[in-house]
Design a protein around this motif. Structure first.
Motif, PDB file in Angstrom:
ATOM      1  N   LYS A 184       4.167  -5.078   0.459  1.00 38.53           N
ATOM      2  CA  LYS A 184       5.009  -3.874   0.388  1.00 38.53           C
ATOM      3  C   LYS A 184       5.762  -3.621   1.677  1.00 38.53           C
ATOM      4  CE  LYS A 184       1.133  -0.765   1.403  1.00 38.53           C
ATOM      5  NZ  LYS A 184       1.486  -0.516   2.803  1.00 38.53           N
ATOM      6  N   ASP A 185       5.263  -4.223   2.734  1.00 36.47           N
ATOM      7  CA  ASP A 185       5.928  -3.999   4.003  1.00 36.47           C
ATOM      8  C   ASP A 185       7.048  -5.003   4.260  1.00 36.47           C
ATOM      9  OD1 ASP A 185       2.669  -3.299   5.257  1.00 36.47           O
ATOM     10  OD2 ASP A 185       4.247  -1.861   4.674  1.00 36.47           O
ATOM     11  N   THR A 186       6.843  -6.207   3.731  1.00 34.49           N
ATOM     12  CA  THR A 186       7.851  -7.228   4.026  1.00 34.49           C
ATOM     13  C   THR A 186       8.864  -7.395   2.895  1.00 34.49           C
ATOM     14  OG1 THR A 186       6.389  -8.929   3.126  1.00 34.49           O
ATOM     15  CG2 THR A 186       6.296  -8.552   5.503  1.00 34.49           C
ATOM     16  N   CYS A 187       8.476  -7.050   1.693  1.00 34.03           N
ATOM     17  CA  CYS A 187       9.394  -7.256   0.550  1.00 34.03           C
ATOM     18  C   CYS A 187      10.210  -5.975   0.365  1.00 34.03           C
ATOM     19  CB  CYS A 187       8.596  -7.582  -0.696  1.00 34.03           C
ATOM     20  SG  CYS A 187       9.613  -8.159  -2.074  1.00 34.03           S
ATOM     21  N   VAL A 188      11.036  -5.704   1.334  1.00 31.92           N
ATOM     22  CA  VAL A 188      11.820  -4.473   1.287  1.00 31.92           C
ATOM     23  C   VAL A 188      13.309  -4.757   1.139  1.00 31.92           C
ATOM     24  CG1 VAL A 188      10.146  -3.082   2.559  1.00 31.92           C
ATOM     25  CG2 VAL A 188      11.873  -4.426   3.822  1.00 31.92           C
ATOM     26  N   ALA A 189      13.703  -5.988   1.405  1.00 38.46           N
ATOM     27  CA  ALA A 189      15.124  -6.316   1.336  1.00 38.46           C
ATOM     28  C   ALA A 189      15.571  -6.325  -0.120  1.00 38.46           C
ATOM     29  CB  ALA A 189      15.388  -7.677   1.969  1.00 38.46           C
TER      30      ALA A 189
END
Lengths: 268, 182
Positions: A184-189
């Motif tokens: 959830k922190d990295t898949c924001v793009a």
């Protein structure tokens, strides 16, 4: 008109001649039917044999014309992809890749899978090895080759069909803690989607945003216990960022099917 | 069946059977029953040999079987005659140099003496194959001048003139043979 008063007499004489000593007819309708059927079967058999012979000759000729005599020697050369596992140098039947498998065995397993499954998703397409991707000279399309900067393998194909030219490439490498699955922190793009694989493994779908006139593409990455498998398809070639076809040759769901297949998880 | 052109000679009962027939093999069998003997007579006038005649009829009906579903009813007689005549002419070309001679009949019909049959056979052997074909078509099969011309690929005038000459030659030789044996 030539007429003769004796025509009637001649007619009678000829008729008598043709019927005078007439023996019984040796032919019967049943016999003629049998002979006709037999001749028909024989004719059809010969026709079938002829067609089979022609097809065999055509198939042999086509095989001779389409089978490459030797792989290309230049890294820039492109080679038609084989359409099945038979094209691989080693047989693919009974193939198992255990924890102690050699790198060669793992690469061979990826090649067998890719050359068996991917062409079936691209009917009518021509697959060639893209140039400039790090494949050793002579590498055939969808044949695995060691990753140039670390452990793992790549298998690439330049896809050409009626829609244009696009790319498919598969990357399989050992699971690396430094390369975690999306969270959830990295898949924001924009274009990033988190998924879960069929065995609960984390996975991500990355959609490259499409700007006007530029290329687009999708990547599906699956993170199993020992392997990271990512499969990408783009509507461009390695040489350009401009779109060379309307859409990538493989859909996201096809990429998902490939990336989640356990046969690609050659590191466990 | 709706095939045979000589329907004038065909009894109405047979025509009804032909219409009721559904299988083409049944049609073919009926046509064989109707036409095998007349075609063998035609062949015999052509070649003067009963065995060869039967062979020619067999070849003809084998070809008919092969093409039967595609042969139209109104042309089946012309087709069968053409096959038989072509087979005969082809055979005579293969036997070029050999003379096809008339065979002495096994037995004589009541109204025809052995001598008369032998004489006519000998006289027929003098004619060319095409002359025999003309006489057979015109006098045995009762084929019209126009149809004979179509079958042989010649003009109607040629049919008439050649038939006349063949008949004249036949009579002349028949007369010679008759005279010499008297």
């Amino acid at each position: 008109m030539h007429t003769d008063p004796d025509d009637g007499a001649l007619r009678t004489a000829l008729h008598d001649y043709a019927t005078g000593g007439e023996p019984a007819l040796g032919l019967t309708s049943a016999g003629m039917l049998t002979a006709g059927r037999r001749a028909g079967r024989r004719r059809r058999t010969f026709q079938a044999l002829g067609v089979a012979a022609v097809l065999t000759v055509a198939a042999v000729a086509a095989a001779q014309l389409t089978t490459p005599d030797a792989p290309p020697t230049s890294i820039l050369a492109a080679t038609a992809a084989p359409s099945g596992p038979a094209a691989a140098a080693r047989p693919c039947t009974g193939l198992t890749v255990g924890p102690d498998a050699s790198g060669e065995d793992r690469g061979h397993a990826i090649t067998c899978f890719a050359t068996t499954v991917v062409p079936g998703m691209l009917p009518g397409a021509t697959l060639t090895q893209p140039t400039g991707q790090g494949a050793p000279p002579g590498t055939l399309a969808l044949h695995a080759y060691p990753h140039s900067w670390g452990r793992g393998f790549n298998a690439d194909a330049l896809v050409t069909d009626a829609a244009g030219v696009g790319l498919v490439f598969i990357v399989v490498r050992p699971r690396d803690p430094a390369d975690p699955p999306p969270d959830k922190d990295t898949c924001v793009a924009p274009g990033c989607e988190r998924r879960t694989g069929p065995h609960g493994e984390p996975a991500g779908v990355y959609h490259k945003p499409e700007a006007e006139g530029t290329s687009t593409g999708w990547t599906v990455a699956v993170y199993s216990a020992g392997s990271t498998v990512s499969v990408t398809s783009g509507n461009h070639t390695p040489d350009t960022l401009m779109a060379t076809r309307p859409a990538p040759p493989l859909t996201v769901e096809q990429l998902w099917q490939l990336a989640t297949d356990p046969r690609l998880q050659v590191y466990g | 069946m709706g095939r045979a052109n000589p329907s004038d000679r065909e009894p109405p009962a047979r025509r009804r059977v032909r219409r009721a027939t559904t299988s083409w093999e049944a049609e073919y069998s009926e046509y064989f029953a109707l036409r095998a003997v007349p075609l063998r007579r035609l062949a015999y006038v052509l070649c003067g040999d009963w065995h060869l005649s039967e062979d020619l009829v067999q070849v003809t009906f084998l070809k008919l079987y092969q093409h039967w579903p595609r042969i139209r009813a109104e042309t089946v007689d012309a087709y069968s005659r053409r096959v038989l005549i072509n087979s005969y002419l082809s055979k005579t070309r293969r036997l070029r140099g050999e003379q096809i001679v008339a065979e002495v009949p096994d037995r004589a019909a009541a109204e025809v003496s052995v001598t008369e049959a032998v004489d006519l056979g000998r006289a027929m052997a003098v004619l060319t194959p095409k002359q025999r074909t003309l006489l057979a078509l015109r006098f045995i099969e009762d084929v019209s001048v126009a149809e004979t011309a179509g079958l042989l690929g010649i003009s109607e005038g040629t049919v008439k003139s050649q038939t006349f000459r063949a008949a004249r030659t036949l009579r002349a030789h028949l007369g010679v043979y008759t005279h010499s044996e008297e």
